[in-house]
Design a protein around this motif. Sequence first.
Motif, short mmCIF file in Angstrom:
data_model
loop_
_atom_site.label_atom_id
_atom_site.label_comp_id
_atom_site.label_asym_id
_atom_site.label_seq_id
_atom_site.Cartn_x
_atom_site.Cartn_y
_atom_site.Cartn_z
N LYS A 125 0.85 -1.19 0.00
CA LYS A 125 0.00 0.00 0.00
C LYS A 125 0.88 1.23 0.00
CE LYS A 125 -4.40 -1.10 0.36
NZ LYS A 125 -5.25 -0.88 -0.78
N LEU A 126 0.59 2.15 -0.90
CA LEU A 126 1.28 3.44 -0.91
C LEU A 126 0.55 4.39 0.03
CD1 LEU A 126 2.03 3.80 -4.74
CD2 LEU A 126 3.48 2.83 -2.94
N ASN A 127 1.20 5.50 0.37
CA ASN A 127 0.62 6.45 1.32
C ASN A 127 -0.73 6.99 0.89
OD1 ASN A 127 2.71 6.20 3.13
ND2 ASN A 127 3.81 8.01 2.39
N ASP A 128 -0.97 7.08 -0.41
CA ASP A 128 -2.25 7.61 -0.89
C ASP A 128 -3.34 6.54 -0.93
OD1 ASP A 128 -1.60 6.07 -3.11
OD2 ASP A 128 -1.57 7.75 -4.51
N GLY A 129 -3.03 5.32 -0.46
CA GLY A 129 -4.01 4.23 -0.44
C GLY A 129 -4.00 3.35 -1.67
N SER A 130 -3.26 3.74 -2.71
CA SER A 130 -3.21 2.92 -3.92
C SER A 130 -2.28 1.73 -3.72
CB SER A 130 -2.76 3.76 -5.12
OG SER A 130 -1.44 4.24 -4.94
N ASP A 131 -2.43 0.74 -4.58
CA ASP A 131 -1.62 -0.47 -4.50
C ASP A 131 -0.39 -0.39 -5.38
OD1 ASP A 131 -3.27 -1.92 -2.77
OD2 ASP A 131 -4.54 -2.61 -4.41
N ALA A 132 0.64 -1.09 -4.96
CA ALA A 132 1.85 -1.27 -5.77
C ALA A 132 2.14 -2.77 -5.79
CB ALA A 132 3.02 -0.50 -5.16
N LEU A 133 2.66 -3.22 -6.89
CA LEU A 133 2.98 -4.64 -7.07
C LEU A 133 4.49 -4.78 -7.14
CD1 LEU A 133 1.41 -7.29 -7.58
CD2 LEU A 133 1.73 -6.87 -10.02
N TYR A 134 5.04 -5.70 -6.34
CA TYR A 134 6.49 -5.90 -6.29
C TYR A 134 6.81 -7.32 -6.73
CZ TYR A 134 11.22 -6.25 -4.36
OH TYR A 134 12.56 -6.44 -4.20
N PHE A 135 7.81 -7.46 -7.59
CA PHE A 135 8.25 -8.78 -8.04
C PHE A 135 9.68 -8.68 -8.54
CE2 PHE A 135 6.22 -6.68 -11.57
CZ PHE A 135 7.02 -6.96 -12.66
N SER A 136 10.26 -9.82 -8.85
CA SER A 136 11.65 -9.89 -9.31
C SER A 136 11.71 -10.67 -10.62
CB SER A 136 12.51 -10.58 -8.25
OG SER A 136 13.83 -10.67 -8.71
N THR A 137 12.67 -10.33 -11.46
CA THR A 137 12.89 -11.07 -12.71
C THR A 137 13.96 -12.14 -12.54
OG1 THR A 137 14.55 -9.51 -13.55
CG2 THR A 137 12.23 -9.08 -14.11
N ILE A 138 14.45 -12.31 -11.32
CA ILE A 138 15.48 -13.34 -11.07
C ILE A 138 14.85 -14.72 -11.20
CG2 ILE A 138 17.11 -14.28 -9.40
CD1 ILE A 138 17.11 -11.54 -8.04
N THR A 139 15.55 -15.60 -11.88
CA THR A 139 15.12 -17.00 -11.98
C THR A 139 16.26 -17.87 -11.47
OG1 THR A 139 15.99 -17.29 -14.22
CG2 THR A 139 13.72 -16.49 -14.03
N PRO A 140 15.99 -19.12 -11.13
CA PRO A 140 17.07 -19.99 -10.64
C PRO A 140 18.24 -20.11 -11.62
CG PRO A 140 14.94 -21.00 -10.23
CD PRO A 140 14.69 -19.77 -11.07
N LYS A 141 17.97 -20.00 -12.91
CA LYS A 141 19.02 -20.15 -13.91
C LYS A 141 19.71 -18.83 -14.26
CE LYS A 141 16.90 -24.17 -16.03
NZ LYS A 141 16.34 -24.75 -17.24
N SER A 142 19.14 -17.73 -13.83
CA SER A 142 19.74 -16.43 -14.19
C SER A 142 20.79 -16.01 -13.18
CB SER A 142 18.65 -15.36 -14.28
OG SER A 142 18.14 -15.06 -13.02
N ARG A 143 21.69 -15.18 -13.63
CA ARG A 143 22.75 -14.65 -12.76
C ARG A 143 22.36 -13.32 -12.15
NH1 ARG A 143 28.43 -15.94 -15.73
NH2 ARG A 143 28.07 -18.16 -15.92
N GLY A 144 21.30 -12.77 -12.59
CA GLY A 144 20.87 -11.48 -12.09
C GLY A 144 19.52 -11.14 -12.64
N GLY A 145 19.10 -9.98 -12.37
CA GLY A 145 17.80 -9.53 -12.85
C GLY A 145 17.46 -8.22 -12.19
N PHE A 146 16.20 -7.91 -12.17
CA PHE A 146 15.74 -6.66 -11.59
C PHE A 146 14.63 -6.93 -10.58
CE2 PHE A 146 17.93 -4.98 -15.21
CZ PHE A 146 18.39 -3.74 -14.77
N ASN A 147 14.62 -6.12 -9.53
CA ASN A 147 13.51 -6.08 -8.59
C ASN A 147 12.66 -4.89 -9.02
OD1 ASN A 147 14.62 -8.23 -7.23
ND2 ASN A 147 15.70 -6.93 -5.79
N ILE A 148 11.35 -5.11 -9.15
CA ILE A 148 10.49 -4.13 -9.80
C ILE A 148 9.28 -3.81 -8.93
CG2 ILE A 148 9.06 -3.73 -11.85
CD1 ILE A 148 10.92 -5.78 -13.29
N LEU A 149 8.97 -2.52 -8.87
CA LEU A 149 7.76 -2.05 -8.20
C LEU A 149 6.92 -1.32 -9.25
CD1 LEU A 149 6.44 -1.77 -5.30
CD2 LEU A 149 7.24 0.60 -5.42
N VAL A 150 5.67 -1.76 -9.42
CA VAL A 150 4.77 -1.17 -10.41
C VAL A 150 3.59 -0.54 -9.67
CG1 VAL A 150 3.28 -1.64 -12.40
CG2 VAL A 150 5.41 -2.92 -12.11
N PHE A 151 3.23 0.67 -10.07
CA PHE A 151 2.07 1.35 -9.48
C PHE A 151 1.51 2.34 -10.49
CE2 PHE A 151 5.79 3.79 -8.49
CZ PHE A 151 5.42 5.13 -8.60
#
Length: 183
Positions: A125-151
């Motif tokens: 929950k953001l301060n204004d009451g709206s939702d944000a979605l958090y996820f990662s693009t890291i997979t077991p086979k990947s060496r890296g990726g991004f952590n992402i917040l969408v709102f």
Amino acid sequence: MNRIIAIFITVFYCTILLTSQANATPVVPPFEKPYIEMGYKSVGEALKECEALNQRELKLPIKLPPMQFTHHLGRCVNDKENYNDELQIEYLHEAQGKNHYNIDVRPIEQRIDFEKSKRGKKRYKLNDGSDALYFSTITPKSRGGFNILVFEKNGWQYRLSVDSRIENQVTVDVLVGIADSLR
């Protein structure tokens, strides 16, 4: 007389040198070159371009992740099909590749539905009451990726992404704080 000729030649040579330098193509440092070739420019220029394209104001978060960046570049993607218009901003560090943070903003009418993704997602929950979605693009086979917040806010969909190698420095709480800094 020789003195006057010497002064004339010096002035003439300096004029030619300065004129040729003024007309020369600016040298782009190697680090920025691929970005410039892909259409990146200053964040301010890209922001104005996207506001004009979409005919509305686009605000950016005030806060940044707590790390150093040596470069910040932006580009306005104008999709001819009017489906993938997007402002893309890259914050980078020339010597620290893991210091990589992105802000991607698209019109709400062209939002990407991340709900359907199979990745593990968490809601915040953001301060204004709206939702944000958090996820990662890291997979077991990947060496890296991004952590992402969408709102979504003010008629735009925002996607804040940070290199997963620095998730201990830029946690989900930091990304939520950045999202909350958007007015």
